[in-house]
Scaffold this active site. Structure first.
Site, short mmCIF file in Angstrom:
data_model
loop_
_atom_site.label_atom_id
_atom_site.label_comp_id
_atom_site.label_asym_id
_atom_site.label_seq_id
_atom_site.Cartn_x
_atom_site.Cartn_y
_atom_site.Cartn_z
N SER A 254 -43.47 64.37 -35.76
CA SER A 254 -43.02 64.92 -34.70
C SER A 254 -43.33 64.27 -33.39
O SER A 254 -44.22 63.68 -33.29
CB SER A 254 -43.68 66.45 -34.81
OG SER A 254 -42.84 67.00 -36.02
N ASP A 329 -60.36 65.31 -49.52
CA ASP A 329 -61.29 64.47 -50.15
C ASP A 329 -61.08 64.16 -51.54
O ASP A 329 -60.81 65.18 -52.19
CB ASP A 329 -62.72 64.60 -49.86
CG ASP A 329 -63.17 64.38 -48.43
OD1 ASP A 329 -62.82 63.35 -47.76
OD2 ASP A 329 -64.21 65.26 -47.88
#
Length: 770
Positions: A254, A329
């Protein structure tokens, strides 16, 4: 080997979504034949006019408290007026179900890992991976924590959606795909929202897991960190299919620009925003206007979600870009004790085949993603994924509050509970203020691993940051900059704020945001037309610099540059990827010959075709070659480019934008769903993004600028929006692709807020009664 056919099990995420599970031609023909029996209406849909579509809206037995008025314009965009927030929510759900029922159903199939019910055993392993990711995992906790007003709004939205799905006409795609109408729950809505919030870093992480510890891995990981970008999943197969599916459906790109009154021709703040997603139809956004006691706004909504993602109320206009933050993670959980794992078994139903069962394991650090063959790790290693989307954060409440904001400060403060996908939210307020807020939930990390993306689940230093999560209150923000311009394009936060906390490692190159800022600062006063022109801009400044660097190295060869006539367009090229550009064509053809040769020479592993890699390494890798080898690589590239360059005149001849329903990728039948193909400008990192890979000839844009918004706070009616495609997802509808000409001509649909303007420009009226 048998000839292969290709089935795309994706949605509106583009021609590349869930791209390309290969299977035998016989199986493809069999499935196509079976699908044709109940799906003939989808193969040759009758043209359906706007009035016919409005007449088909189910109006009986509506669970409303008071009458609701829906005004429609000629593009089938609704403007809903309700006497209560509850009735507004019901009417919104009804409209979503009527216009985009098939799309919402398919989004749920992905979010719930149920693609095998459409594609049979072909999607079984992808479904297993999706079940492990479990986009609805946090839904029960989120629902328990909802404020009463959020719960009421979402429940009423679901009720309206279900009324359309269960009592309206059945979408024509259902016969082809073997789907039946079934009701939606609020948990389904949350799962769709979390699917749209996918962490785009997963794609890079998953592609690396099996290579960790192998020769060359450290170099490849180091190059990724230096470039600030991940690499694409190599080749085809199910891992690439999963990656393309998630990338096409998540808010991964975007542009957004906010302009202060000091730089605005109207003397009021302005905002422009254009999201980047897959380019197939129907669009992954839909337009709506609405008014009730608490809400008065217009904007873009994701089908199936009861919130405005980009929009404007009377006091604030907003847009956003993906932050590209590391909201996840990876943890090695191989050495955790057995009691750290909880295990369940799930049943995957398969179309035209028997059901299958698969194992899911969850640890304190998240689900074990390497239990899926789509995410292969090293032998004997179990890798878990910890994701902010597994936390009970609340994007729906945040955006409902943002929709009611009466100032920039109220809008900013709405995002304290917003987690995924991490966003740079830009706003422009009627009081003249502009700002940006980092809307995300991130672990309080001290930094990122430099040697290996996988952390040790036994290390408190690795797991500890997840015990203290940062959100918008703790993350960078910026308001009312002296120059009067804010721009965002998925860039590294260090470009706009000093010493940000650790946010991520992979960001956009920075070319788009630099170009947007340059255009915004080039004029003393900007108009909405200027902002619309910025959204359509096709210049990549770093392309000009890279082309000049290549040309200089070619001209430095003994005897000068080979084939001077071929290379002549590159001299003085400004990086403009206009449709008519000859230089853009020659430049991209040259890159396509150089990059594969340099991958071998530099020892890189996998396709380093992203713009970050090209701008960081291409010239450096060339210069690192022995002079004789460098000369050979350059001469061979120019010689290989010459035939294609002689065959095509300009960039638009090879760079094509196809308007097609996502069913275009069905085997045998797909060609029936192509509406047209057009030349288009732009490239990977131009403000008008039109994504592509290496270019050797004609190709189709799969990802890019597929919706636009411009708002001027001087006038409540000064809001313009456009979708690539149309508002209606019904095959054969007059509003299915009627905005494509508007999009190509850089025109917008006005979405006013004043009741008198709404009445004049939305002349068709539907009255819903209890």
């Amino acid at each position: 080997m048998p000839a292969a056919a290709v089935l795309d099990v994706g949605l509106a995420g583009g021609a590349g979504v869930a791209r390309r599970i290969r299977w035998g031609r016989g199986a493809a023909l069999l499935l196509a034949a079976l699908a044709m029996l109940p799906g003939c209406a989808a193969l040759a849909p009758r043209p359906t006019g706007i009035d016919q579509r409005l007449a088909a809206l189910p109006k009986d037995g509506l669970a409303l408290h008071r009458p609701v008025s829906i005004r429609w314009n000629d593009h089938l965009v609704p403007w809903i007026e309700a006497e209560s927030d509850a009735d507004l929510a019901f009417a919104l759900g009804l409209v979503h179900g009527h216009l985009r029922g098939a799309q919402v159903a398919l989004l749920r199939m992905v979010a719930r890992g149920r693609l095998s019910e459409i594609a049979g055993p072909l999607a079984r392993d992808i479904d297993h991976a999706l079940r492990i990711l479990d986009f609805g995992r946090a839904a029960p906790k989120i629902e328990r924590r909802w404020p009463p007003e959020t719960r009421a709004f979402v429940e009423r939205f679901a009720a309206g959606l279900n009324h359309a799905v269960l009592h309206g006409p059945r979408p024509r795609e259902f016969g082809l795909l073997g789907l039946r109408p079934e009701p939606f729950t609020t948990a389904d809505i949350l799962a769709i929202g979390r699917l749209a919030g996918t962490d785009i870093n997963w794609l890079s992480y998953f592609s690396l897991l099996a290579e960790r510890g192998t020769p060359g891995f450290a170099r490849r990981w180091g190059r990724m960190l230096e470039a600030g970008a991940g690499t694409a999943v190599p080749g085809g197969g199910e891992q690439a299919a999963l990656g393309a599916l998630l990338q096409g459906l998540s808010r991964s790109g975007s542009n957004a620009v906010a302009i202060a009154p000091s730089r605005s021709a109207s003397g009021a703040a302005m905002l422009a925003s254009d999201p980047h997603l897959g380019m197939s139809l129907p669009n992954l956004w839909m337009l709506a206007g609405m008014r009730s006691p608490s809400f008065h706004l217009v904007g873009l909504m994701v089908p199936g979600l009861p919130i405005i993602g980009l929009g404007r109320n009377r006091d604030v206009a907003w847009g956003g870009t993906n932050l590209r933050a590391a909201s996840s993670d990876l943890f090695d959980v191989s050495r955790l004790p057995p009691e750290a794992f909880s295990e369940t078994e799930v049943t995957i139903r398969q179309r035209l085949w028997f059901s299958a069962t698969r194992r899911l394991r969850v640890t304190p650090q998240g689900p074990v993603v390497t239990d899926s063959p789509v995410v292969p790790g090293r032998p004997g290693e179990a890798i878990a994924l910890r994701w902010a989307g597994q936390e009970p954060a609340d994007e729906i409440t945040a955006l409902l509050r943002a929709a009611r904001a009466r100032s920039g400060a109220e809008f900013r403060d709405s995002f304290s509970g917003f987690a995924v996908s991490p966003q740079n939210m830009l706003w422009a307020a009627r009081d003249g203020s502009i700002g940006r807020v980092t809307a995300a939930v991130l672990p309080a990390r001290a930094g990122f691993p430099q040697e290996d993306p996988v952390l040790d689940a036994r290390d408190p230093a690795a797991t500890g940051p997840w015990q203290r999560l940062r959100d918008a209150r703790d993350l960078p923000r910026l308001e009312n900059p002296p120059e009067g311009v804010l721009a965002s394009a998925n860039e590294n936060p260090t470009l706009w704020t000093k010493d940000p906390p650790p946010i991520g490692t992979f960001f956009s190159d920075g070319d788009r945001v630099a170009r947007l800022r340059a255009m915004a600062l080039a004029k003393p006063r900007l108009t909405p037309a200027d902002l619309a022109a910025m959204q359509a801009d096709t210049v990549a400044p770093k392309a000009a610099a890279l082309a000049a660097g290549l040309l200089a190295r070619l001209e430095a060869l003994p005897g000068g540059a080979p084939d001077p006539a071929l290379l002549a367009p590159l001299r003085g090229w400004d990086g403009d990827y206009a449709e008519a550009s000859r230089a853009a064509l020659v430049f991209e053809l040259l890159l396509a010959r150089l990059v594969p040769a340099l991958e071998v020479e530099s020892g890189s592993r996998g396709p380093e075709t992203g713009w970050n890699f090209l701008t960081t390494f291409l010239l450096r890798d060339l210069d690192a070659l022995p002079p004789a080898r460098r000369e050979a690589v350059l001469r061979e590239a120019v010689a290989a480019v010459a035939p294609a360059a002689a065959r095509y005149r300009n960039w638009g001849e090879v760079h094509r934008l196809r308007a097609a329903h996502w069913l275009v990728n069905l085997p045998v039948l797909g060609r029936l769903f192509v509406l047209g193909s057009y030349p288009v400008g732009g490239s990977r990192e131009t403000p008008m993004k039109s994504g592509h890979g290496l270019v050797t000839g004609p190709h189709e844009v799969s990802f890019g600028s597929m919706a636009r918004q411009v708002s001027d706070m001087a006038d409540p009616d000064a809001n313009w929006f456009t979708l690539f495609g149309g508002q209606d997802g019904w095959l054969g509808s007059a509003a299915f692709a009627d905005q494509v000409p508007l999009w190509r001509e850089r025109r917008g649909i006005r979405m006013p807020l004043r009741p008198a303007t709404v009445a004049a420009e939305f002349p068709r009226v539907t009255v819903l009664r209890p």
